[in-house]
Design a protein around this motif. Structure first.
Motif, PDB file in Angstrom:
ATOM      1  N   GLU A 287       0.818  -1.205   0.000  1.00 33.61           N
ATOM      2  CA  GLU A 287       0.000   0.000   0.000  1.00 33.61           C
ATOM      3  C   GLU A 287       0.859   1.266   0.000  1.00 33.61           C
TER       4      GLU A 287
ATOM      5  N   TRP B  32      -0.095  11.074  -2.931  1.00 36.15           N
ATOM      6  CA  TRP B  32      -0.162   9.616  -3.014  1.00 36.15           C
ATOM      7  C   TRP B  32      -0.355   8.963  -1.642  1.00 36.15           C
TER       8      TRP B  32
ATOM      9  N   VAL C 272      -3.618   7.466  -0.375  1.00 38.21           N
ATOM     10  CA  VAL C 272      -3.981   6.091  -0.726  1.00 38.21           C
ATOM     11  C   VAL C 272      -3.525   5.153   0.375  1.00 38.21           C
TER      12      VAL C 272
ATOM     13  N   LEU D  55      -3.535   0.422  -7.705  1.00 39.02           N
ATOM     14  CA  LEU D  55      -2.825   1.252  -6.735  1.00 39.02           C
ATOM     15  C   LEU D  55      -1.777   2.146  -7.401  1.00 39.02           C
TER      16      LEU D  55
ATOM     17  N   PRO E  87       1.457   2.938  -4.646  1.00 38.91           N
ATOM     18  CA  PRO E  87       1.085   4.338  -4.892  1.00 38.91           C
ATOM     19  C   PRO E  87       2.305   5.243  -5.058  1.00 38.91           C
TER      20      PRO E  87
ATOM     21  N   GLY F 163       3.595   4.875  -8.443  1.00 38.52           N
ATOM     22  CA  GLY F 163       2.795   5.666  -9.373  1.00 38.52           C
ATOM     23  C   GLY F 163       3.176   7.136  -9.323  1.00 38.52           C
TER      24      GLY F 163
ATOM     25  N   ILE G  49      -3.761   4.993  -9.092  1.00 38.17           N
ATOM     26  CA  ILE G  49      -4.231   5.995  -8.136  1.00 38.17           C
ATOM     27  C   ILE G  49      -3.081   6.889  -7.695  1.00 38.17           C
ATOM     28  N   GLY G  50      -1.908   6.274  -7.466  1.00 38.47           N
ATOM     29  CA  GLY G  50      -0.735   7.056  -7.083  1.00 38.47           C
ATOM     30  C   GLY G  50      -0.336   8.038  -8.171  1.00 38.47           C
ATOM     31  N   THR G  51      -0.484   7.636  -9.422  1.00 40.07           N
ATOM     32  CA  THR G  51      -0.165   8.519 -10.545  1.00 40.07           C
ATOM     33  C   THR G  51      -1.116   9.708 -10.602  1.00 40.07           C
TER      34      THR G  51
END
Length: 204
Positions: A33, A166, A169, A155, A37, A40, A158-160
């Motif tokens: 987790e 980030w 997340v 994941l 992210p 990303g 979403i981080g991107t």
């Protein structure tokens, strides 16, 4: 630990992501987790690409899963039988319990491997019973790859999108993980209650 993980990723790029994901499978306290992210996020300010991060992360997950699968093959049913013969009376376990668990995994194991790749903690541990059950290695790796790609791509994506935010997340996934852990603990407690009642009635 989070700072150490991100520092490794920033210093070694794809190799760092690969190593962190391999370790994450072997040592669940290292959280994907954070790794995914942040990976990303790294695509927004470094030379790393989404496809590259996804590939490195998935390869790391596959190597980690393969190692745990091999451990499961070492700790096979025969070894478990010997352990149960020696210590089973403490936990009220019998050899038939091992056979039933093995049969259950034989029947539902493929779907279990796939879906558990998207569940914290279980995503790593599920590889061990797969190895113990001698699940077809090619199918095991295929399902592990499929589940890992879905988990990783979401994941990382979403981080991107969130960029410097980030870490939100990670906070959200931490809540998700805690809910999953509580559910697993509750399931174990309910199973033990059911199991002990069945044993007392002589049905097991």
């Amino acid at each position: 630990m989070g700072q150490w993980v991100t520092a490794m990723m920033e210093q070694f790029g794809y190799l760092g992501i690969f190593l962190m994901m391999t370790l994450e499978n072997l040592f669940p306290p290292i959280p994907s987790e954070i790794i995914l992210p942040f990976g990303g996020f790294m695509t927004t300010y470094s030379a790393l690409t989404y496809a590259g991060v996804l590939t490195a992360a998935t390869l790391g997950a596959l190597i980690g899963a393969m190692l745990l699968y091999c451990i499961g093959m070492i700790v096979d049913v025969n070894r478990l039988e010997k352990i149960v013969d020696k210590y089973g009376h403490i936990l009220h376990l019998k050899k038939t319990d091992i056979y039933k668990a093995d049969e259950w995994f034989e029947k539902y194991g493929y779907w279990t491997v796939f879906f558990c790749r998207m569940v914290p903690l279980l995503r790593s541990l599920i590889s061990i019973p797969a190895g113990m059950a001698r699940m077809n290695f090619g199918i095991f790796m295929l399902l592990t790859a499929a589940g890992s790609i879905i988990w990783n791509s979401i994941l990382i994506g979403i981080g991107t999108v969130l960029g410097e935010n980030w870490h939100r997340v990670a906070a959200l996934m931490d809540v998700y993980s805690n809910v999953v852990y509580a559910f697993i603990l509750l399931a174990i407690i309910l199973f033990l209650i059911w199991y002990m009642k069945r044993r007392k009635k002589g049905k097991l």
